[in-house]
Motif scaffolding. Structure first.
Motif, short mmCIF file in Angstrom:
data_model
loop_
_atom_site.label_atom_id
_atom_site.label_comp_id
_atom_site.label_asym_id
_atom_site.label_seq_id
_atom_site.Cartn_x
_atom_site.Cartn_y
_atom_site.Cartn_z
N ARG A 129 35.87 -58.46 26.72
CA ARG A 129 35.21 -60.12 27.93
C ARG A 129 34.37 -59.64 28.68
NH1 ARG A 129 39.78 -63.64 27.45
NH2 ARG A 129 39.70 -63.61 29.42
N ARG A 132 37.99 -57.18 30.18
CA ARG A 132 39.01 -56.47 29.20
C ARG A 132 38.51 -56.97 28.45
NH1 ARG A 132 44.63 -60.19 30.40
NH2 ARG A 132 42.70 -61.81 29.96
N GLU A 161 39.76 -58.23 23.91
CA GLU A 161 40.61 -59.14 23.47
C GLU A 161 41.19 -58.54 21.73
OE1 GLU A 161 41.03 -64.15 22.97
OE2 GLU A 161 38.91 -62.85 23.69
N ARG A 163 41.64 -60.72 18.05
CA ARG A 163 42.74 -61.43 17.47
C ARG A 163 41.97 -61.39 15.63
NH1 ARG A 163 38.03 -65.71 18.97
NH2 ARG A 163 38.54 -66.16 21.80
N SER A 213 46.29 -63.76 19.87
CA SER A 213 45.30 -62.96 20.93
C SER A 213 46.29 -62.11 21.21
CB SER A 213 44.39 -63.56 21.62
OG SER A 213 43.43 -64.23 20.70
N PHE A 224 45.30 -58.97 24.46
CA PHE A 224 44.75 -58.32 25.82
C PHE A 224 45.09 -56.48 26.15
CE2 PHE A 224 44.94 -62.50 25.22
CZ PHE A 224 43.26 -63.14 25.41
N THR A 227 43.90 -52.18 22.90
CA THR A 227 43.99 -53.49 22.39
C THR A 227 44.14 -53.25 21.03
OG1 THR A 227 42.64 -54.13 23.87
CG2 THR A 227 42.79 -55.34 22.28
N ARG A 239 51.39 -60.25 27.35
CA ARG A 239 50.20 -59.35 27.65
C ARG A 239 50.44 -58.30 28.49
NH1 ARG A 239 46.09 -65.15 28.24
NH2 ARG A 239 46.61 -65.61 25.88
#
Length: 381
Positions: A14, A18, A20, A22, A32, A34, A41, A107
């Motif tokens: 991102r 960070r 991500e 999905r 999602s 993180f 991740t 998260r």
């Protein structure tokens, strides 16, 4: 790391730095996860897919760390000792929640937890306090993982700072005599004598009842510890908020044979306490049956004993500032140096096993080895 296969989701970096991940779950919902690195991740994404495949509930993205910990301590707090519960609440309210409480529980990353430890360290928190916070958070997240509130307990991979074992502090023979001389006539003279003679913990001394002292047999039984419960909000912590709880381990429940010196001190203490009871009459509370009580028979506060009684006594004796726990260390050191076998000292102190005694009082071992060498030399010559 290569691309993930079909059905394994996708990972991207991102704009905020960070990573991500999905993925579309079997129920058609997109989720999602993180992390601060691609590997972290990817691992969380794999764990999420495994949970969905196994039919486990998918962790909610809505609950925060602070909300979960508040809920967790209410339930878990009923299973632990009052003193432990108070310490857990303090760590959660003062250290953990202000730093990561607003983060989403699902998260939370290992990096977040490590950053919290670094923040605590920079603000002056002791490494031991940080490790306590680590232990509480790890335990809470373990329950969250079991309840499928999180896919993985990320705290177990965090790295709290190491705690250096402090150098053992104890009084030497001259200092012990100075302390006892200064304590003559003191209302808690017997407490200091028993602490130095047999090394019970402060909570055990303050929870000692007369029914557990057998003057004829010359023994005391360690049956309880005095602990303070948190008072309801807005209320002062009165006598009713003190509780007597069993010692933490079976080895802590013990019978200790008292020295004649300790027995004499306890007899004098009982006579003085009986005079106090007669003097104030019905105001004395007999329900506690405490050996070391305040002026109306209620429990004594450990911190108050330290501040109001023990520290002024040290000044009177001309000694350096020490804690009450130092008397326990002094007792063990004197017993070991006096030739009492380690396993007997371990039983007197209520350690869970002899190795704890050996590790704690390693400073005495060189002296003991020197004595053993002298004995072996005399035997063989």
């Amino acid at each position: 790391m290569g691309k993930r296969g079909n059905g394994e989701g996708s990972i991207r970096k991102r704009a905020d730095g960070r990573w991500e991940g999905r993925v579309t779950l079997p129920d058609g919902k997109r989720r999602s996860v993180f992390g601060k690195t691609r590997l972290e991740t990817s691992t969380k994404l794999t764990d999420l897919l495994k949970a969905a495949k196994d039919g486990a509930p998918v962790p909610s993205e809505r609950i925060t760390v602070g909300a979960f910990l508040s809920e967790w301590i209410k339930v878990h707090g009923k299973k632990i000792r009052p003193g432990t519960r108070v310490r857990y609440r303090s760590l959660i309210d003062v250290q953990i929640t202000p730093r990561i409480g607003r983060k989403r529980l699902a998260r939370l990353t290992t990096g977040d937890v490590d950053a919290m430890y670094a923040d605590m360290l920079s603000e002056g928190s002791a490494p031991a306090s940080i490790r306590q916070a680590h232990a509480v958070l790890r335990r809470a997240l373990k329950d969250a993982e079991r309840q499928h509130r999180v896919v993985r307990n990320v705290v177990q991979f965090a790295s709290p700072p190491k705690v250096e074992r402090p150098e053992m502090d104890f009084l030497n023979d001259v200092e012990v005599q100075a302390l006892l001389k200064a304590a003559e006539g003191d209302r808690l003279h017997a407490l200091y004598v028993v602490a130095l003679s047999h090394g019970p913990r402060l909570g055990e001394l303050l929870g000692l009842q007369w029914s557990a002292v057998d003057f004829e047999a010359g023994v005391m039984e360690i049956r309880h510890q005095l602990q303070r419960e948190r008072a309801p909000k807005g209320q002062e912590c009165r006598a009713g908020h003190w509780v007597l709880v069993p010692p933490k381990t079976n080895r802590s429940r013990r019978r200790v044979r008292l020295s004649p010196f300790a027995l004499d001190a306890l007899r004098a203490h009982r006579a003085r306490q009986n005079e106090e009871r007669l003097r104030i009459g019905g105001a004395w509370d007999d329900s506690w049956d405490l050996v070391f009580a305040n002026q109306v028979g209620h429990p004594l506060s450990g911190p108050n004993v330290l501040r109001q009684r023990f520290r002024p006594l040290l000044v009177k004796a001309g000694l350096r500032p020490i804690g009450l726990h130092t008397l326990r260390h002094t007792s063990a050191t004197l017993l070991l140096r006096g030739g009492v076998p380690v396993h007997v000292v371990s039983q007197i102190l209520g350690h869970c096993n002899v190795s704890v005694t050996l590790n704690t009082y390693a400073h005495v071992l060189p002296d003991m080895q020197q004595d053993a060498a002298a004995v072996a030399d005399a035997m063989l010559r």
